[in-house]
Design a protein around this motif. Sequence first.
Motif, PDB file in Angstrom:
ATOM      1  N   ASP A  22       2.296   8.526  -2.934  1.00  0.00           N
ATOM      2  CA  ASP A  22       1.763   7.436  -2.122  1.00  0.00           C
ATOM      3  C   ASP A  22       2.878   6.737  -1.350  1.00  0.00           C
ATOM      4  O   ASP A  22       4.059   6.958  -1.583  1.00  0.00           O
ATOM      5  N   ARG A  23       2.460   5.897  -0.421  1.00  0.00           N
ATOM      6  CA  ARG A  23       3.417   5.192   0.430  1.00  0.00           C
ATOM      7  C   ARG A  23       4.294   4.239  -0.366  1.00  0.00           C
ATOM      8  O   ARG A  23       5.469   4.049  -0.043  1.00  0.00           O
ATOM      9  N   ALA A  24       3.743   3.623  -1.393  1.00  0.00           N
ATOM     10  CA  ALA A  24       4.521   2.674  -2.192  1.00  0.00           C
ATOM     11  C   ALA A  24       5.757   3.349  -2.787  1.00  0.00           C
ATOM     12  O   ALA A  24       6.847   2.765  -2.796  1.00  0.00           O
ATOM     13  N   GLY A  25       5.608   4.571  -3.275  1.00  0.00           N
ATOM     14  CA  GLY A  25       6.749   5.306  -3.821  1.00  0.00           C
ATOM     15  C   GLY A  25       7.787   5.609  -2.766  1.00  0.00           C
ATOM     16  O   GLY A  25       8.996   5.455  -2.993  1.00  0.00           O
ATOM     17  N   ALA A  26       7.343   6.030  -1.589  1.00  0.00           N
ATOM     18  CA  ALA A  26       8.277   6.323  -0.495  1.00  0.00           C
ATOM     19  C   ALA A  26       9.019   5.062  -0.081  1.00  0.00           C
ATOM     20  O   ALA A  26      10.242   5.084   0.121  1.00  0.00           O
ATOM     21  N   ASP A  27       8.303   3.954   0.029  1.00  0.00           N
ATOM     22  CA  ASP A  27       8.943   2.690   0.395  1.00  0.00           C
ATOM     23  C   ASP A  27       9.956   2.260  -0.666  1.00  0.00           C
ATOM     24  O   ASP A  27      11.048   1.793  -0.338  1.00  0.00           O
TER      25      ASP A  27
END
Length: 94
Positions: free
Chosen positions: A56-61
Motif C-alpha cells: 500500500d501507499r502508506a508503506g511506500a511513504d
Amino acid sequence: MYAAVRRYEGVTDAAEAARLVNEGFVPLMQQVSGFVAYYWIDAGDGVMVSTSVFRDRAGADESIAKAADFVRDNLAALLPNPPQVVAGEVVASA
C-alpha cells in the motif's frame, strides 16, 4: 502495490554504501508494514538506485521517510547528493 524509487548520484564508495544498506537499511525496510521487496542497484559511474515495493501507499511513504533518515544518519559521506525520488502505484508487474 506501490513502489518508491530513489536515484543517488555522486556516490563516493559504492561497495561501502551497499554493505551499509544491506546490513542496516534492509532490516528496517523488512519491518515496514506491507513490505514486499527491496532492491539496491549499482548502476555504475557513481549512481545507485533503490527500489522499495509495498502492498500500500502508506508503506511506500514510510520507506521514503526511513530512507531519508538512514542516509542522513549513516550514509551522508557516501551519498553526498539528495536523491531523485519517484513513488507511485504499480500498474503492471511480472
